[in-house]
Design a protein around this motif. Structure first.
Motif, PDB file in Angstrom:
ATOM      1  N   ASP A 101       0.763  -1.001  -0.203  1.00 34.74           N
ATOM      2  CA  ASP A 101       0.053  -0.139   0.207  1.00 34.74           C
ATOM      3  C   ASP A 101       1.111   1.349  -0.124  1.00 34.74           C
ATOM      4  OD1 ASP A 101      -2.258  -1.313   0.004  1.00 34.74           O
ATOM      5  OD2 ASP A 101      -2.386  -1.338   2.346  1.00 34.74           O
ATOM      6  N   TYR A 102       1.887   1.032   0.800  1.00 34.55           N
ATOM      7  CA  TYR A 102       2.875   2.393   0.777  1.00 34.55           C
ATOM      8  C   TYR A 102       3.541   2.520  -0.451  1.00 34.55           C
ATOM      9  CZ  TYR A 102       6.016   5.673   3.137  1.00 34.55           C
ATOM     10  OH  TYR A 102       6.606   6.967   3.225  1.00 34.55           O
ATOM     11  N   PHE A 103       3.903   1.432  -1.319  1.00 34.83           N
ATOM     12  CA  PHE A 103       4.650   1.890  -2.679  1.00 34.83           C
ATOM     13  C   PHE A 103       3.559   2.334  -3.365  1.00 34.83           C
ATOM     14  CE2 PHE A 103       8.158  -1.369  -1.373  1.00 34.83           C
ATOM     15  CZ  PHE A 103       9.314  -0.468  -1.856  1.00 34.83           C
ATOM     16  N   SER A 104       2.319   1.862  -3.647  1.00 34.37           N
ATOM     17  CA  SER A 104       1.283   2.328  -4.302  1.00 34.37           C
ATOM     18  C   SER A 104       1.092   3.976  -3.980  1.00 34.37           C
ATOM     19  CB  SER A 104      -0.056   1.627  -4.156  1.00 34.37           C
ATOM     20  OG  SER A 104      -0.091   0.216  -4.531  1.00 34.37           O
ATOM     21  N   PHE A 105       1.017   4.216  -2.669  1.00 37.37           N
ATOM     22  CA  PHE A 105       0.888   5.659  -2.241  1.00 37.37           C
ATOM     23  C   PHE A 105       2.028   6.366  -2.825  1.00 37.37           C
ATOM     24  CE2 PHE A 105       1.941   8.880   1.137  1.00 37.37           C
ATOM     25  CZ  PHE A 105       0.853   9.358   1.025  1.00 37.37           C
ATOM     26  N   VAL A 106       3.119   5.978  -2.758  1.00 35.00           N
ATOM     27  CA  VAL A 106       4.384   6.598  -3.254  1.00 35.00           C
ATOM     28  C   VAL A 106       4.320   6.693  -4.803  1.00 35.00           C
ATOM     29  CG1 VAL A 106       6.894   6.583  -3.828  1.00 35.00           C
ATOM     30  CG2 VAL A 106       5.992   6.045  -1.518  1.00 35.00           C
ATOM     31  N   SER A 107       3.777   5.943  -5.525  1.00 34.36           N
ATOM     32  CA  SER A 107       3.892   5.963  -6.872  1.00 34.36           C
ATOM     33  C   SER A 107       2.610   7.160  -7.267  1.00 34.36           C
ATOM     34  CB  SER A 107       3.382   4.806  -7.810  1.00 34.36           C
ATOM     35  OG  SER A 107       2.210   4.197  -7.170  1.00 34.36           O
ATOM     36  N   GLU A 108       1.376   7.001  -6.599  1.00 35.02           N
ATOM     37  CA  GLU A 108       0.575   8.068  -6.812  1.00 35.02           C
ATOM     38  C   GLU A 108       1.113   9.520  -6.471  1.00 35.02           C
ATOM     39  OE1 GLU A 108      -2.714   6.882  -4.396  1.00 35.02           O
ATOM     40  OE2 GLU A 108      -3.639   6.012  -6.413  1.00 35.02           O
ATOM     41  N   ILE A 109       2.080   9.409  -5.792  1.00 33.54           N
ATOM     42  CA  ILE A 109       2.544  11.140  -5.461  1.00 33.54           C
ATOM     43  C   ILE A 109       3.111  11.789  -6.841  1.00 33.54           C
ATOM     44  CG2 ILE A 109       4.429  12.118  -4.205  1.00 33.54           C
ATOM     45  CD1 ILE A 109       3.850  10.222  -2.112  1.00 33.54           C
ATOM     46  N   PHE A 110       3.732  10.944  -7.577  1.00 34.89           N
ATOM     47  CA  PHE A 110       4.275  11.583  -8.922  1.00 34.89           C
ATOM     48  C   PHE A 110       3.211  11.929  -9.798  1.00 34.89           C
ATOM     49  CE2 PHE A 110       7.770   9.422  -6.763  1.00 34.89           C
ATOM     50  CZ  PHE A 110       8.651  10.315  -6.680  1.00 34.89           C
ATOM     51  N   ARG A 111       1.993  11.603  -9.731  1.00 37.64           N
ATOM     52  CA  ARG A 111       0.654  11.865 -10.556  1.00 37.64           C
ATOM     53  C   ARG A 111       0.150  12.889  -9.936  1.00 37.64           C
ATOM     54  NH1 ARG A 111      -3.268   7.834 -11.275  1.00 37.64           N
ATOM     55  NH2 ARG A 111      -2.597   6.558  -9.572  1.00 37.64           N
TER      56      ARG A 111
END
Length: 195
Positions: A101-111
């Protein structure tokens, strides 16, 4: 805790569990037991709230240790202690947390937070510069070998600490991940020490 912090904390749990797109303003207002109007009194938009969540919760190891007066060994020791405190503070009581979930959260940050990379690049460069100062001092006081590539080793130390996230995914345990980080840092230190 003030109302704004409470909203940020509850929103983090939602974004972490369900993603930016999967969380609506209604979801947030229900989670914090407020009307949408009351929520908009504190935040202009979901995007603004998301950015504040990211600024508070995206953990990149920072070393609040004086680079000029400490040995490399102390620097590593303090860095590990600080990383553990931060992770336990942010995630220990979050029952829904999973590293993926944390990795997904991090990837969304850049969008959804395009300026984030610029802000963090300055921060990362400052952290690597701090490590560089520590390494130069460690060479000067003959704590470590002088034949090392200081810029490369500085980046490597920082990368080891960023690897904490991959340890979380592999082990799914904050405590085990911190233990691995500690072992990685001290193994690296042994390679640098003077014989």
């Amino acid at each position: 805790m003030n109302t704004k912090d409470f909203i940020i904390d509850e929103s983090f749990k939602l974004f972490l569990a369900r993603s930016y797109d999967g969380v609506s303003i209604n979801d947030i207002s229900n989670a914090v037991c407020m009307t949408k109007g009351a929520l908009y009194h504190h935040f202009k938009s979901k995007e603004e709230l998301f950015k504040l969540v990211v600024d508070k919760y995206l953990y990149i190891p920072t070393f609040t240790i004086d680079a000029k007066t400490n040995s490399l060994y102390k620097f590593i020791l303090q860095g590990n202690i600080q990383a553990e405190k931060k992770l336990l503070f942010y995630f220990k009581d979050n029952k829904v947390f999973t590293p993926l979930d944390y990795f997904s959260f991090v990837s969304e940050i850049f969008r959804h937070y395009p300026d984030f990379a610029k802000k963090k690049t300055k921060f990362i460069n400052a952290e690597i510069e701090k490590i560089t100062l520590i390494l130069h001092k460690a060479i000067k006081i003959r704590e470590i070998r002088e034949d090392i590539n200081v810029p490369l080793i500085s980046s490597s130390f920082f990368s080891i600490n960023m690897g904490l996230l991959s340890n979380l995914v592999r082990k799914n345990s904050i405590e085990e991940s911190i233990l691995i980080l500690r072992e990685q840092n001290f193994e690296f230190y042994k390679l640098l020490k003077r014989s």
